[in-house]
Design a protein around this motif. Structure first.
Motif, PDB file in Angstrom:
ATOM      1  N   LYS A  17       8.873   8.408  -1.651  1.00 48.53           N
ATOM      2  CA  LYS A  17       8.554   7.087  -2.351  1.00 48.53           C
ATOM      3  C   LYS A  17       8.518   7.952  -3.558  1.00 48.53           C
ATOM      4  O   LYS A  17       8.374   7.914  -4.562  1.00 48.53           O
ATOM      5  CB  LYS A  17       7.836   6.056  -1.888  1.00 48.53           C
ATOM      6  CG  LYS A  17       7.316   5.397  -3.104  1.00 48.53           C
ATOM      7  CD  LYS A  17       6.424   4.496  -2.113  1.00 48.53           C
ATOM      8  CE  LYS A  17       5.653   3.580  -2.988  1.00 48.53           C
ATOM      9  NZ  LYS A  17       4.907   2.260  -2.534  1.00 48.53           N
ATOM     10  N   ASP A  31       9.888  -2.119  -0.913  1.00 50.04           N
ATOM     11  CA  ASP A  31       8.852  -1.071  -0.857  1.00 50.04           C
ATOM     12  C   ASP A  31       8.403  -1.094   0.164  1.00 50.04           C
ATOM     13  O   ASP A  31       7.133  -3.007   0.607  1.00 50.04           O
ATOM     14  CB  ASP A  31       7.850  -0.703  -1.707  1.00 50.04           C
ATOM     15  CG  ASP A  31       6.525   0.154  -1.425  1.00 50.04           C
ATOM     16  OD1 ASP A  31       6.933   0.967  -0.394  1.00 50.04           O
ATOM     17  OD2 ASP A  31       5.404   0.404  -2.009  1.00 50.04           O
ATOM     18  N   ILE A  36      12.249   1.727   1.765  1.00 50.13           N
ATOM     19  CA  ILE A  36      12.432   2.032   0.666  1.00 50.13           C
ATOM     20  C   ILE A  36      14.112   1.585  -0.099  1.00 50.13           C
ATOM     21  O   ILE A  36      14.457   2.632   0.721  1.00 50.13           O
ATOM     22  CB  ILE A  36      11.468   2.715  -0.017  1.00 50.13           C
ATOM     23  CG1 ILE A  36      11.384   4.291   0.283  1.00 50.13           C
ATOM     24  CG2 ILE A  36       9.532   2.694   0.023  1.00 50.13           C
ATOM     25  CD1 ILE A  36      11.342   5.730  -0.720  1.00 50.13           C
TER      26      ILE A  36
END
Length: 218
Positions: A17, A31, A36
């Motif tokens: 991320k 998220d 993600i």
């Protein structure tokens, strides 16, 4: 061939991320602790948490046909470029394309590729917002023909380049599956050993690739 989403697996979702959101400035659209997703033009690049160790993958993103030089300058401010011999941009003359390579946080080999045949040009300064779509997903295997048959049985797919011996690209300029025989071919441009990695793909073809086997998603 359109690739709407690829889902790769990672043991460190926060590290990925940070890399894609903060280093490459990709737009984060999902998220969670388990998954993600980032917007990559008309596609999604996703990472799903897996507590087991995962092998590195190789995938490519289409960028505007005229922006490989601008993309190189943009990337050099953010990552270390993986050279192709003495060159920082690989020139695939038979594909009428030019490509740039780098590692992400999991040592996946990421490729930005400018395909001249797409003839999609941009006058804007290059940024991650200019990425067009996911272009390629590589599949390392010991049996290219078996993987080809599994994909082709879902829906007919043309051979773009190569054969069933060491390397075979399936699809078209918009999207490709890159099948390599990992016993005799290594990843370009690093020439490191290619290991079979698990992933899920969605788009014109929907399947999971797990432990060397394809399972269609219905």
């Amino acid at each position: 061939m359109k690739i709407k989403e690829i889902i790769l697996f990672t043991t460190n979702i926060q590290k990925q991320k940070q890399f894609y959101q903060n280093v490459l400035e990709f737009e984060l659209v999902l998220d969670s602790e388990e998954k993600i997703s980032f917007k990559t033009g008309t596609s999604l690049l996703s990472f799903q948490y897996d507590k087991k160790a995962v092998n590195a993958s190789h995938f490519a993103l289409n960028i505007p046909s005229n922006q490989e030089e601008d993309a190189l300058l943009w990337l050099q401010k953010r990552v270390k470029i993986l050279p192709d011999g003495d060159d920082l941009i690989s020139d695939f003359t038979s594909w009428n394309a030019k490509a740039i390579y780098f590692y992400d946080a999991d040592k996946n080999i990421v490729e930005f590729i400018a395909r001249k045949n797409l003839n999609i040009n941009s006058r804007a300064s290059f940024s991650s917002k200019g990425i067009l779509s996911i272009s390629e997903m590589a599949i390392a295997t010991t049996n290219i023909e078996m993987v080809y048959n599994s994909i082709n049985n879902m829906k007919s797919i043309p051979v773009f380049d190569g054969d069933f011996t060491r390397f075979c690209a399936l699809g078209n300029d918009e999207g490709l599956f890159i099948l390599i025989n990992k016993t005799i071919k290594k990843w370009h441009p690093t020439q490191e050993e290619a290991f079979t990695s698990n992933f899920i793909i969605k788009g014109d073809y929907n399947f999971s690739f797990e432990n060397g086997e394809i399972k269609e998603l219905l």
